[in-house]
Design a protein around this motif. Structure first.
Motif, short mmCIF file in Angstrom:
data_model
loop_
_atom_site.label_atom_id
_atom_site.label_comp_id
_atom_site.label_asym_id
_atom_site.label_seq_id
_atom_site.Cartn_x
_atom_site.Cartn_y
_atom_site.Cartn_z
N LEU A 139 -0.74 -7.47 -5.60
CA LEU A 139 0.16 -8.34 -6.36
C LEU A 139 -0.65 -9.51 -6.89
N ALA A 140 -0.62 -9.68 -8.22
CA ALA A 140 -1.35 -10.79 -8.86
C ALA A 140 -0.44 -11.40 -9.91
N GLY A 141 0.25 -12.49 -9.55
CA GLY A 141 1.21 -13.08 -10.48
C GLY A 141 2.24 -12.04 -10.87
N PRO A 142 2.44 -11.82 -12.16
CA PRO A 142 3.46 -10.87 -12.59
C PRO A 142 2.93 -9.43 -12.70
N VAL A 143 1.79 -9.17 -12.09
CA VAL A 143 1.17 -7.84 -12.19
C VAL A 143 1.04 -7.23 -10.79
N SER A 144 1.34 -5.94 -10.69
CA SER A 144 1.15 -5.27 -9.41
C SER A 144 0.16 -4.12 -9.59
N GLY A 145 -0.05 -3.35 -8.55
CA GLY A 145 -0.98 -2.24 -8.67
C GLY A 145 -1.37 -1.68 -7.32
N ARG A 146 -2.32 -0.77 -7.35
CA ARG A 146 -2.83 -0.16 -6.13
C ARG A 146 -4.31 0.07 -6.33
N VAL A 147 -5.12 -0.27 -5.34
CA VAL A 147 -6.57 -0.17 -5.50
C VAL A 147 -6.98 1.29 -5.61
N ARG A 148 -7.39 1.71 -6.82
CA ARG A 148 -7.83 3.09 -7.02
C ARG A 148 -9.32 3.22 -6.75
N ALA A 149 -10.07 2.21 -7.22
CA ALA A 149 -11.51 2.24 -7.01
C ALA A 149 -12.04 0.82 -6.94
N MET A 150 -13.12 0.63 -6.19
CA MET A 150 -13.77 -0.68 -6.12
C MET A 150 -15.26 -0.49 -6.40
N ILE A 151 -15.79 -1.39 -7.23
CA ILE A 151 -17.20 -1.30 -7.61
C ILE A 151 -17.85 -2.65 -7.32
#
Ligand code: GDP
Ligand code: MG
Length: 470
Positions: free
Chosen positions: A387-399
């Motif tokens: 959750l980042a302000g008005p944006v959500s998501g799911r960690v698909r990949a990290m570099i």
């Protein structure tokens, strides 16, 4: 007996350095800036003042006033107290929402000067621009007035978040471990910020030859004497200002680059003021000492005029003469960073959900929304709900900063993240929630609240508006 720096004691007592400096000066202690050190004895005296007063359930602001009175021998009786208080430590009650114009009127300060101060803080504002709480606090600090903010009809992000996702986890001291310090480089244009950051980055790349092609993300880590330091790669004040405006504090220490052939310039002063307002320790890199017209002593003299007295002149400000171009004294500078970091005891809890700050973001054609984050606390993992302000998501990949895929990002790791549903803004606070659905719901609510605000604020800032007024 040991010593403690002003900003550190201020943090401990939940004061601004400015407030603490006032108290110390009233106690006849010689302090010039947040970097000044004071004796442990003095620190204890101040701590005791607070413990006593807090037990007696008095507010900190009262202490300032009390000390002023007891110091003033002629005052003696309480008779004149009220009028004296008004003169010295008047606090203005400010109710939110408030515009630039309304604030200027209520604290009796020229509106145009206020707009210039806001520009100095990186905010383009016109008279009708509404000011949020964080900006108000910074602005009051800049102007040198004391304010009490009364929040009337505005629910803070923090409260909103608590309502939705429960109280924030507070780390127990036993769970905290030292983490690498996070450093920004600031300074006037052309004083050598980019050159310094490149030199530091390159030396690291050279050490880990295997890396080959290095992906350029907005932050990187270097190893010095077996210890890690995290550098934010965006010199200049933009990222910093965006973060401050959101109340996010990403930096632990700032390196202020001052060119020895040019001296203290407007953006140098601006950087000093930022660091002071945010209580961030400063290390001075006096750069370009290879130049024949370098005058490091003149730089020191000018810094002194801004309250930063160099150590070799009897003060507390660490100054390291360097040449970024000739790569001279860079290790000494980095060792000083580690020394200050050690004194700071910068800690985090790696065994919890991650929290971090977006330092860069973009929409990549192939990969979708991409954000570089700095994990400030906790450990980020593949699959985490974001959750980042008005944006959500799911960690698909990290570099990571070497362009390698990683599965875990512990505290102070810069990491590029794929998996946001939209592009989160730079400076945005990012947190991991236990549940992706929850994250999506909170993001949606925030998005709608922002949309409402947009409709209400047709007083959007344009440069034209600004120029009309100054
Ligand atoms: P920034 O605007 O602060 O990022 O400054 P830059 O890193 O772009 O440097 C501005 C100019 O100063 C460039 O031409 C650099 O090559 C030069 N420069 C940077 N560091 C040094 C130094 O230590 N010595 C000399 N002689 N020139 C330097
Ligand atoms: Mg540059």
């Amino acid at each position: 007996m040991g010593k403690i720096r002003v900003y550190k004691l201020a943090k401990e007592l939940a004061l601004s350095s400015k407030e603490l400096i006032e108290i110390l000066q009233d106690l006849d202690v010689d302090v010039s800036s947040h970097m000044s050190t004071i004796e442990d004895d003095t620190a204890k005296t101040v701590r005791d003042m607070f413990v006593e007063k807090e037990n007696g359930s008095e507010k900190k602001s009262e202490i300032v006033k009390e000390e002023k009175d007891t110091d003033n021998e002629k005052q003696g009786e309480t008779g004149n107290r009220d009028s004296q208080e008004k003169e010295t430590t008047e606090r203005h009650d400010i109710s939110l929402p408030i515009t630039v114009k309304e604030l200027a009127e209520s604290i009796d300060y020229p509106a145009n000067d206020m707009i210039k101060k806001l520009m100095g803080l990186g905010l383009m504002a016109n008279l009708n621009h509404p000011l949020d709480e964080d900006t108000l606090i910074m602005l009051a600090d800049e102007i040198g007035v004391r304010i009490n903010i009364k929040d009337t009809d505005h629910v803070s992000d923090e409260q909103e978040k608590e309502k939705r996702v429960g109280p924030k986890i507070v780390d127990k001291a036993a769970d905290l471990q030292l983490r690498p310090p996070i450093i920004t480089v600031m300074g006037h244009v052309d004083h050598g910020k980019t050159t310094l950051l490149d030199v530091i980055r390159q030396s690291r790349v050279a050490e880990s030859e295997a890396g080959g092609i290095t992906q350029h993300i907005g932050a990187y880590q270097v190893f010095i004497n077996g210890k890690k330091i995290t550098f934010i790669d965006t010199p200049g004040h933009e990222a910093f200002t965006a973060m401050r405006a959101r109340g996010a504090q990403v930096t632990d220490i700032t390196i202020l680059v001052v060119a020895a052939d040019d001296g203290v310039m407007p953006q140098t002063i601006e950087a000093i003021n930022h660091a002071k307002a945010a209580d961030i320790p400063i290390i001075i890199a006096i750069n370009k000492i290879d130049k024949p017209n370098a005058q490091p002593d003149r730089v020191k003299q000018e810094l002194t005029e801004h309250g930063l007295v160099p150590e070799d002149w009897g003060g507390d400000t660490i100054c390291v003469p360097i040449s970024a171009l000739k790569e001279e004294n860079i290790n000494e500078l980095l060792e000083m960073v580690l020394l200050v970091a050690e004194m700071e005891e910068i800690k985090a809890n790696p065994n919890r959900y991650a929290e971090g700050i977006v330092i860069e973001s973009e929409l990549d054609k192939g990969r979708g929304p991409v954000a570089t984050l700095l994990v400030k606390n906790g450990t980020m993992r593949i699959g985490d709900a974001l959750l980042a302000g008005p944006v959500s998501g799911r960690v698909r990949a990290m570099i990571d900063d070497k362009g390698e895929r990683i599965n875990e990002a512990p505290p102070a790791t810069p990491v590029e993240i794929l998996g946001f549903s939209d592009v989160p803004a730079a400076g945005e606070f990012v947190e991991v929630l236990p549940d992706e659905k929850e994250a999506r719901a909170v993001a949606e609510e925030r998005k709608q609240a922002l949309h409402q605000q947009d409709i209400q604020n047709e007083s959007r800032i344009s440069l034209e508006d600004l120029y009309e007024q100054i």
